[in-house]
Design a protein around this motif. Structure first.
Motif, PDB file in Angstrom:
ATOM      1  N   PHE A 246       0.797  -1.222   0.000  1.00 24.15           N
ATOM      2  CA  PHE A 246       0.000   0.000   0.000  1.00 24.15           C
ATOM      3  C   PHE A 246       0.834   1.279   0.000  1.00 24.15           C
ATOM      4  O   PHE A 246       0.297   2.367   0.125  1.00 24.15           O
ATOM      5  N   THR A 247       2.171   1.140  -0.149  1.00 26.72           N
ATOM      6  CA  THR A 247       3.033   2.318  -0.354  1.00 26.72           C
ATOM      7  C   THR A 247       3.918   2.167  -1.581  1.00 26.72           C
ATOM      8  O   THR A 247       4.442   3.149  -2.095  1.00 26.72           O
ATOM      9  N   SER A 267       0.506  12.153   7.342  1.00 25.52           N
ATOM     10  CA  SER A 267       0.170  10.892   6.655  1.00 25.52           C
ATOM     11  C   SER A 267       1.114  10.628   5.481  1.00 25.52           C
ATOM     12  O   SER A 267       0.703  10.375   4.347  1.00 25.52           O
ATOM     13  N   ALA A 294      -1.680   5.605   3.599  1.00 30.34           N
ATOM     14  CA  ALA A 294      -3.095   5.253   3.695  1.00 30.34           C
ATOM     15  C   ALA A 294      -3.421   4.828   5.126  1.00 30.34           C
ATOM     16  O   ALA A 294      -2.528   4.408   5.881  1.00 30.34           O
ATOM     17  N   GLU A 296      -4.689   2.180   6.317  1.00 30.23           N
ATOM     18  CA  GLU A 296      -4.272   0.804   6.601  1.00 30.23           C
ATOM     19  C   GLU A 296      -2.789   0.742   6.974  1.00 30.23           C
ATOM     20  O   GLU A 296      -2.382  -0.023   7.842  1.00 30.23           O
ATOM     21  N   ALA A 360      -3.017   2.186  -7.302  1.00 30.75           N
ATOM     22  CA  ALA A 360      -2.895   3.642  -7.226  1.00 30.75           C
ATOM     23  C   ALA A 360      -3.282   4.321  -8.535  1.00 30.75           C
ATOM     24  O   ALA A 360      -3.899   5.391  -8.536  1.00 30.75           O
TER      25      ALA A 360
END
Length: 413
Positions: A246-247, A267, A294, A296, A360
């Motif tokens: 997620f990154t 963030s 995010a 999560e 993304a």
């Protein structure tokens, strides 16, 4: 190719006393060092001392037996040896150095002058030692032709096609790996041309092979599968899986991540370094970047920070033994076990990064995704566009294709 000039060869002859009698020897020095050779029995007798106190020789009296050498004969033999050696040296010089020597010089230059990353150097060294040196190492650069290279490559790819297990080449080369091997070979020749060791690069005009990459079948996980995989891995490994997917951080960037790089207030995850092969370096693109964090990701990092120790700004987010860097190879093995335990398709760790890219690009612009992933070339980011949801694009174009007189269309039908 042009020779750089006739190599200089120096030498002399001398007599040695042996049990069988006096024997002439020649000794000479060239670019490869000093050499010595027995010429034959000497037909000589002493003729006083030279300026260094050694014996001076002249031809012995009487008829010379067959095969014996007078001082003039020995000198003529030396002259012929020097001529042959000089000619051979000139030919070798014209053909350039041995490939293995040129390859070592290129890699050394890449490490010390160009400053390539240690992980890149390891990859190049593996290509040289396992593929190129065994085939071309003992040949001189000028002897290697384009046909030689293409023929070898095609044989390796043919072997690779016959030896694929579960989509992985276990012997020979896949087209993609063959292109990587030839890219390294191109670097060796390009450096040799720049150093004026040869004048031609036979790899330059070899077209790369078409690869089997299918962007519509890019191996990625869905968000649900990422969480399922993280639960199967558990603990810190599970957190690393979520953060990677997620990154879009690379494995080495994850391993090098410190708490000072995590900005919970904004963030944001700041990517400033990478760890690989025992070395801390810059990210692959040599650019620092900031990636949106995010919820999560923030959640798993917050939980990880509650471990109660080693959570200072300079401490690592993900800890290996003794608070040191995580062992990347051991992490990969645990990841594979977690995939099997979760009953998911077996993908590489790097495919978690591709998961981020495909997810993304569906919500952000191509330029934004390029910046978040640290791609130096926008074409790399463009691969993910194949996964973009086009429903809104189709709606956008609907007005452009709408006819003004539906009855005309109906009549034509």
């Amino acid at each position: 190719m042009q020779a750089k000039g006739t190599p200089r060869v120096s030498g002399h002859v001398f007599v040695m006393e042996r049990a069988s009698g006096r024997v002439y020897y020649a000794k000479w020095r060239d670019a490869d060092g000093q050499h010595k050779r027995r010429l034959g029995p000497a037909w000589v007798k002493p003729d006083g001392k030279d300026e260094r106190g050694g014996t001076r020789w002249k031809a012995a009296s009487g008829t010379k037996p067959p095969g014996y050498l007078t001082p003039r004969d020995a000198q003529d033999e030396l002259t012929q040896i020097k001529a042959r050696v000089a000619h051979a040296s000139a030919q070798r010089q014209q053909l350039g150095p041995l490939f293995r020597d040129a390859a070592d010089e290129w890699l050394s230059h890449a490490e010390s002058v160009r400053g390539i990353k240690p992980s890149t150097a390891v990859g190049y060294r593996s290509i040289l030692e396992h593929h190129l040196k065994p085939e071309f190492g003992a040949r001189r650069l000028g002897e290697i032709t384009r046909r030689d290279i293409e023929s070898w490559r095609d044989r390796q790819v043919a072997v690779g096609r016959r030896n694929r297990v579960r989509g992985r080449t276990v012997k020979g080369l896949s087209p993609r790996n063959a292109n990587a091997v030839l890219a390294a070979m191109h670097g060796v020749f390009k450096h040799a041309v720049r150093c004026e060791e040869v004048t031609d690069n036979p790899v330059r005009d070899i077209e790369p092979l078409g690869t089997e990459y299918d962007p519509m079948r890019y191996p990625v996980y869905s968000p649900d599968e990422v969480h399922k995989l993280a639960r199967a891995a558990g603990g810190q490994d599970g957190a690393m899986i979520v953060v990677s997917a997620f990154t879009g951080l690379r494995r080495g960037e994850l391993i090098a991540l410190q708490w000072k790089h995590i900005d919970f207030g904004r963030s944001t995850v700041h990517v400033q370094q990478s760890y690989s092969k025992g070395h801390l370096t810059t990210p692959k693109s040599k650019r620092v970047r900031a990636v949106p964090m995010a919820p999560e990701v923030a959640e798993v990092l917050t939980q990880l920070r509650q471990r109660g120790q080693l959570t200072g700004p300079d401490d690592l987010v993900f800890l290996g033994e003794g608070g040191r860097y995580v062992d990347g190879s051991a992490l990969r093995r645990r990841y594979q076990r977690a995939q099997k335990a979760a009953g998911l398709p077996l993908h590489r760790w790097h495919d978690l990064r591709h998961t981020f890219g495909t997810l993304a690009v569906d919500r952000a612009s191509e330029r934004q995704v390029q910046g978040w992933m640290g791609h130096a070339d926008s074409r790399t980011t463009a691969r993910y566009l194949h996964h973009k949801d086009r429903a809104e694009d189709a709606e956008l174009l609907s007005d452009a294709f709408r006819v003004s007189a539906p009855e005309v269309v109906a009549a034509a039908a």
